[in-house]
Design an enzyme around this catalytic site. Structure first.
Site, mmCIF file in Angstrom:
data_model
loop_
_atom_site.group_PDB
_atom_site.id
_atom_site.type_symbol
_atom_site.label_atom_id
_atom_site.label_comp_id
_atom_site.label_asym_id
_atom_site.label_seq_id
_atom_site.Cartn_x
_atom_site.Cartn_y
_atom_site.Cartn_z
ATOM 1 N N SER A 34 0.812 -1.222 0.000
ATOM 2 C CA SER A 34 0.000 0.000 0.000
ATOM 3 C C SER A 34 0.841 1.266 0.000
ATOM 4 C CB SER A 34 -0.942 0.014 1.205
ATOM 5 O OG SER A 34 -0.219 -0.191 2.401
ATOM 6 N N ASP A 325 -4.427 7.067 8.321
ATOM 7 C CA ASP A 325 -5.310 6.099 8.976
ATOM 8 C C ASP A 325 -4.468 5.321 9.981
ATOM 9 O OD1 ASP A 325 -3.974 4.124 7.510
ATOM 10 O OD2 ASP A 325 -5.609 3.776 6.109
ATOM 11 N N HIS A 328 -1.299 4.002 7.671
ATOM 12 C CA HIS A 328 -0.636 4.688 6.556
ATOM 13 C C HIS A 328 -0.298 6.147 6.839
ATOM 14 C CE1 HIS A 328 -2.871 1.244 4.879
ATOM 15 N NE2 HIS A 328 -1.726 1.076 4.254
#
Ligand SMILES: *[C@@H]1O[C@H](CO)[C@@H](O)[C@H](O)[C@H]1NC(C)=O
Ligand SMILES: *[C@@H]1O[C@H](CO)[C@@H](O)[C@H](O)[C@H]1NC(C)=O
Ligand SMILES: *[C@@H]1O[C@H](CO)[C@@H](O)[C@H](O)[C@H]1NC(C)=O
Length: 350
Positions: A34, A325, A328
């Site tokens: 990610s 979040d 991240h």
């Protein structure tokens, strides 16, 4: 005829000057999770998605693209830093084509890892499959540019690699299987062998310029702090130690590989671990206000589907947060990190 020929020669010279003045980095090509996925997971059946609000709130057009961030990721900033596209497109996104990918593409898949057992957890793209897509990309690139020019793009591209976080936080520390098979040190070694094979494989396919960030202080990610029973909301030091140990081994391996493989240059930015730790311990020096939780939701558990626009607690200004979040970094964190990387990248790869 002279009056036609001369301007053409000038024109070609000017073109050559322009492309030279920019960069001898032809493209940015990203592999990993990610931290580099710019939307590939939107096109596969998985829960590891973020193509909905409030993701992308600070992205151009406030678009949720599938990036796990309020805005851009570090490969986007690196690409821009080399005078290439400000936004690195995802390989599986059908709105882009080989003409876009010729100057940069991401094969990343959120939630993947070095370990096949990690990518299996949320049915995302395993690292070996990212390499298969890269081979397919090379075929398309040769058809588009011709062999000679395509080979130049492949060897002058900067390969941005960021992977390994999920092997620890989604797999080893969260599931029983790998823990029953390996100690932390053994698991690090297991992952390093995969990393080494991966680098050798992309080298054999033509990659020469590599940039790796290594693992961040995982134990200080909000999602990990939320699991600290003994010292609520403190960092889990055991997990930071696992990350540091892994980085040391990865550094040794890439140093060895750059000595063994002719023409291979690898920049390993182990100091980004320390930089993140500084954001976390001295946030006000960097203009941050909140470090122990992410901006989205209550900030301790929300990522992917749990970080959605029905969540009433999302913060108004993500720029004050190290994390967007629970896992991240915020766009602002990504930007500051790339501001650190860019001078060294340019010094070594231009
Ligand atoms: C880029 O640099 C490499 C190594 O210095 C060189 O071999 C290659 O020809 C250069 N490519 C361009 C397009 O200038
Ligand atoms: C991961 O899976 C691929 C495809 O099945 C396989 O080729 C590869 O050897 C596996 N990697 C490891 C480390 O087991
Ligand atoms: C990485 O390895 C090289 C060569 O062994 C060493 O000089 C360097 O200090 C290491 N860097 C880190 C951050 O471990």
């Amino acid at each position: 005829m002279a009056f036609i020929i001369i301007p053409w020669i000038l024109f070609i010279r000017i073109l050559a000057l322009c492309s030279k003045s920019d960069a001898n980095v032809s493209a940015v090509i990203a592999f990993g999770d990610s931290f580099v996925d710019s939307g590939n997971n939107n096109y596969i059946p998985t829960l590891a998605k973020s193509n909905f609000k409030p993701y992308g709130r600070n992205f151009p057009g406030a678009t949720p693209t599938g990036r796990f961030c309020d805005g851009r990721l570090h490969p986007d900033f690196i690409s821009e830093g080399f005078g290439l596209k400000p936004i690195l497109p995802a390989y599986l996104d059908p709105t882009f084509s080989i003409s876009d990918f010729a100057t940069g593409v991401s094969f990343g898949s959120a939630s993947t890892g070095y370990d096949n057992a990690t990518s299996d957890l949320l049915k995302v793209i395993p690292l070996w499959k990212e390499v298969e897509f890269y081979k397919e990309y090379q075929t398309k690139l040769r058809a588009y540019l011709g062999d000679r020019e395509a080979d130049g793009v492949i060897s002058d591209a900067l390969y941005v690699i960021n992977i390994g976080t999920n092997d620890f936080i989604l797999n080893y520390f969260a599931r029983p299987l790998r823990k029953s098979q390996f100690t932390v040190e053994e698991y690090q070694d297991f992952l390093i062998r995969i990393a080494e094979n991966f680098i050798k494989q992309i080298y054999s396919l033509g990659a020469r310029k590599l940039s790796l960030i290594g693992l961040l202080p995982l134990g200080c990610f909000p999602v990990e702090r939320a699991m600290n029973i003994r010292n609520p909301l403190n960092c889990l030091e055991e997990r930071n130690k696992a990350a540091l140990g892994f980085n040391g081994k990865l550094n040794a391996t890439v140093t060895k590989l750059s000595n063994e493989l002719p023409g291979l240059k690898v920049l390993f930015f182990a100091e980004i671990y320390e930089l993140l730790l500084q954001f976390i311990t001295r946030p006000s020096d960097y203009g941050f206000e909140v470090v122990e939780k992410g901006c989205c939701g209550v900030g301790l558990v929300e990522t992917a589907v749990l970080c959605n626009r029905l969540n009433p607690f999302t913060c108004p200004d993500a720029n004050k947060y190290v994390f967007w979040d629970s896992i991240h970094p915020s766009q602002r964190t990504n930007k500051i990190v790339v501001d650190e990387l860019m001078p060294r990248l340019k010094q070594v790869f231009l």
